[in-house]
Enzyme design. Structure first.
Site, PDB file in Angstrom:
ATOM      1  CE1 TYR A   3      76.158  42.584  57.769  1.00  0.00           C
ATOM      2  CE2 TYR A   3      74.128  42.786  58.770  1.00  0.00           C
ATOM      3  CZ  TYR A   3      75.113  43.212  57.771  1.00  0.00           C
ATOM      4  OH  TYR A   3      74.614  43.830  56.598  1.00  0.00           O
ATOM      5  CD  GLU A  59      70.433  31.323  49.427  1.00  0.00           C
ATOM      6  OE1 GLU A  59      69.957  30.127  50.115  1.00  0.00           O
ATOM      7  OE2 GLU A  59      71.648  31.520  49.573  1.00  0.00           O
ATOM      8  CE  LYS A  95      64.465  27.109  51.407  1.00  0.00           C
ATOM      9  NZ  LYS A  95      64.348  27.306  52.793  1.00  0.00           N
TER      10      LYS A  95
END
Length: 343
Positions: A167, A209, A218
């Site tokens: 990336y 995410e 969470k």
């Protein structure tokens, strides 16, 4: 947790983009792209085209007033169709996600180079007036990010190059492409290195995410289920800065309208550890959870923060939203989404 004094005024807009110019947002079905289309619409721009690989029914933040197109921008002809008569181009399109995604999908991340290359070619062909590339703090040399007590990263710290594998290399290469299209062909390119953008109307599950949304999810899940536990990737000591989406859209506008030719940091300088980020979300939710640390999970570099000296000097501004304030808005949006799904 550091929370330096911040400037709250708007950044300097050097060049007023004419309201009748067509604004093309590539990646308009994504989190940042969706917010950016709405931002320019609120400013009075009515000639907006949003383009994404996903069908509009799956976009995060659809603007009905825009021309919304589904195109695969890795393909050259799709880029030509997207940018025909486009005058201001934002390239936010990429196959990417949080650390769990980019560490396990390096080839997919690298293929995003096709998007930027073909968009640059189309922008040159159709005579676009401005071209913005959304780069990333993942371009920075990993050796400068080994300590959680990191020295904030300046723009020059990208070289000698040793970015995030996959990336980060794609982003760094695409920065060079933008530079050379400006130098060789006269295309007015601008680049910002985003630092961990978060906020409502983004992905919070499914594996793409980022940390703020994942932690909110969470905590919400633990609260709704009655569980008293939360899994944290890594040891929780790794540090980051996180920029709220409203600062991102304002800063992006200021940079494309500026005379800043080289890549520039666009991020908050409020450094926190992941443990401190969990503290913030627990406080917002009114819970206290037992932390279980997954030391085998992807966690990225040990420390990363944005040095905002250059953006303050050139634009008289830096991102100003406090992390606590932005996380409160993000948490409540994710909470509402998860409650609605349960119903």
């Amino acid at each position: 947790m550091t929370n330096p004094n911040r400037q709250s005024e708007q950044p300097t807009i050097r060049f007023a983009l004419p309201k009748d110019w067509r604004v093309v947002v590539c990646g308009g079905g994504g989190f940042i792209g969706g917010h950016l289309t709405h931002y320019f619409h609120r400013l009075g721009y009515s000639n907006i085209r949003a383009v994404d690989m996903k069908p509009p029914s799956e976009w995060y933040h659809v603007l009905p007033a825009a021309q919304n197109l589904q195109l695969n921008l890795q393909e050259k002809e799709a880029c030509r169709k997207a940018l025909e008569d486009g005058q201001v181009v934002f390239n936010l399109a990429a196959d990417m996600g949080g650390m769990g995604f980019i560490e396990n999908n390096k080839a997919l991340c690298m293929l995003s180079v096709l998007i930027n290359t073909h968009l640059l070619m189309a922008a040159r062909e159709f005579g676009a007036h401005r071209f913005f590339f959304a780069s990333s703090a993942c371009v920075y040399n990993a050796d400068k990010q080994r300590d959680p007590n990191v020295t904030a990263l300046k723009e020059l710290d990208a070289y000698p190059a040793m970015p995030e594998d996959g990336y980060g290399w794609e982003k760094l290469f695409s920065e060079r492409m933008c530079r050379h299209f400006r130098e060789d062909f006269g295309l007015e390119t601008r680049m910002a290195r985003y630092h961990n953008v978060y906020g409502p109307h983004g992905t919070y599950d499914g594996g793409r995410e980022k940390a703020p949304a994942a932690i909110c999810r969470k905590v919400v899940a633990a609260k709704l289920s009655g569980s008293k536990k939360i899994e944290i990737w890594g040891d929780g000591q790794q540090t980051r800065s996180f920029m709220y989406i409203d600062d991102c859209t304002v800063g992006t506008h200021a940079i494309i309208a500026s005379d800043v030719l080289e890549p520039i940091n666009l991020g908050s300088s409020e450094l926190v550890s992941i443990n401190q980020l969990v503290d913030i979300v627990e406080d917002i939710a009114g819970v206290k959870l037992k932390r279980e640390y997954n030391l085998l999970a992807p966690k990225g570099v040990n420390g990363r923060n944005s040095d905002n000296t250059l953006i303050q000097s050139l634009l008289g501004w830096q991102p100003s939203t406090r992390l606590r304030d932005g996380m409160e808005k993000t948490y409540h949006w994710i909470y509402d989404q998860m409650v609605a799904k349960r119903r």
